[in-house]
Design a protein around this motif. Sequence first.
Motif, PDB file in Angstrom:
ATOM      1  N   ARG A  26       0.835  -1.208   0.000  1.00 12.36           N
ATOM      2  CA  ARG A  26       0.000   0.000   0.000  1.00 12.36           C
ATOM      3  C   ARG A  26       0.870   1.259   0.000  1.00 12.36           C
ATOM      4  NH1 ARG A  26      -2.056  -2.967   4.255  1.00 12.36           N
ATOM      5  NH2 ARG A  26      -3.880  -4.246   3.774  1.00 12.36           N
ATOM      6  N   LYS A  27       0.447   2.254  -0.771  1.00  7.16           N
ATOM      7  CA  LYS A  27       1.181   3.514  -0.889  1.00  7.16           C
ATOM      8  C   LYS A  27       0.221   4.683  -0.785  1.00  7.16           C
ATOM      9  CE  LYS A  27       5.174   1.568  -1.801  1.00  7.16           C
ATOM     10  NZ  LYS A  27       6.345   1.678  -0.910  1.00  7.16           N
ATOM     11  N   ARG A  28       0.793   5.851  -0.522  1.00  7.70           N
ATOM     12  CA  ARG A  28       0.039   7.099  -0.546  1.00  7.70           C
ATOM     13  C   ARG A  28       0.682   8.034  -1.564  1.00  7.70           C
ATOM     14  NH1 ARG A  28      -1.019   8.573   5.866  1.00  7.70           N
ATOM     15  NH2 ARG A  28      -2.235   6.698   6.376  1.00  7.70           N
ATOM     16  N   GLY A  29      -0.155   8.810  -2.240  1.00  6.86           N
ATOM     17  CA  GLY A  29       0.365   9.741  -3.236  1.00  6.86           C
ATOM     18  C   GLY A  29       0.044   9.277  -4.642  1.00  6.86           C
ATOM     19  N   CYS A  77       2.047   2.903  -9.319  1.00  8.71           N
ATOM     20  CA  CYS A  77       0.938   2.653  -8.394  1.00  8.71           C
ATOM     21  C   CYS A  77      -0.383   2.552  -9.143  1.00  8.71           C
ATOM     22  CB  CYS A  77       0.842   3.772  -7.358  1.00  8.71           C
ATOM     23  SG  CYS A  77       1.936   3.556  -5.953  1.00  8.71           S
ATOM     24  N   ASN A  99      -7.210  -1.394  -3.080  1.00 10.83           N
ATOM     25  CA  ASN A  99      -6.382  -0.401  -2.417  1.00 10.83           C
ATOM     26  C   ASN A  99      -5.340   0.135  -3.386  1.00 10.83           C
ATOM     27  OD1 ASN A  99      -6.337   0.889   0.144  1.00 10.83           O
ATOM     28  ND2 ASN A  99      -6.387  -1.113   1.144  1.00 10.83           N
ATOM     29  N   TRP A 100      -4.857   1.334  -3.083  1.00 11.56           N
ATOM     30  CA  TRP A 100      -3.871   2.005  -3.905  1.00 11.56           C
ATOM     31  C   TRP A 100      -2.469   1.568  -3.485  1.00 11.56           C
ATOM     32  CZ3 TRP A 100      -3.912   4.906  -8.203  1.00 11.56           C
ATOM     33  CH2 TRP A 100      -2.814   5.717  -8.490  1.00 11.56           C
ATOM     34  N   GLY A 101      -1.656   1.163  -4.453  1.00  9.71           N
ATOM     35  CA  GLY A 101      -0.299   0.778  -4.108  1.00  9.71           C
ATOM     36  C   GLY A 101       0.405   0.051  -5.237  1.00  9.71           C
TER      37      GLY A 101
END
Length: 216
Positions: free
Chosen positions: A99-102, A108, A125-127
């Motif tokens: 999982r990542k943010r941005g 991603c 989920n984002w990543g």
Amino acid sequence: MELVPEFAALLQPFAQAMTTPTLESLATLMAGWVLASGRTVTRMILAAGDSADKHFSSYHRVFSAARWSLDRVGLAVFDLIEPWIDGDVLLALDDTLARKRGLKIFGCGMHHDPLISTRSKAVMNWGHSWVVLGVIVELPFRPGHYYCLPILFRLYLNKAKANQHRRVYRTRPELAVQMLDTLCSHRKNRRFHAVADSAYGGQSVLNGSVRQVAHI
């Protein structure tokens, strides 16, 4: 702080995968990794103490911009594991979500998150979606227990991301075959058994795998 000779010798196989300055930075980070309370680059630098004599950005660049081969590092890890393996090599194949943010992080996308999904509800989920090839091995200091040590990795890009970054689109099974070919070419005299779930049991994997892989 100085590396003990045995630990320094353990890092020497990685010399073929990177430049000398990068190897020196990696050795410092690995020394800090052993002692750090957290597994972040900054904490590794702090734990390394006086041996971290370069600017902190040099150590961060080891993972972001330095020139080294991820496959060569993975094969060097396999060479370190190989003395503990008798007979056929047991491999594990799977993909995992980091999982990542941005929104501007390379590669991603939205991927299925198996950890929080249920049979009745699939959660995205984002990543990053990584396809991972690991070696299952029984370590001598803990007989009767088996560990999967990751050695090769491929970042999965969906079709939109592959087109955006001008990359050839590869499915996860196709990425798995790439890694199997890389490992088998590295050790042409070894026979491998690969364990994976049904997502990697299709014809693209079964037909694409080299003869050294006895079973998937």
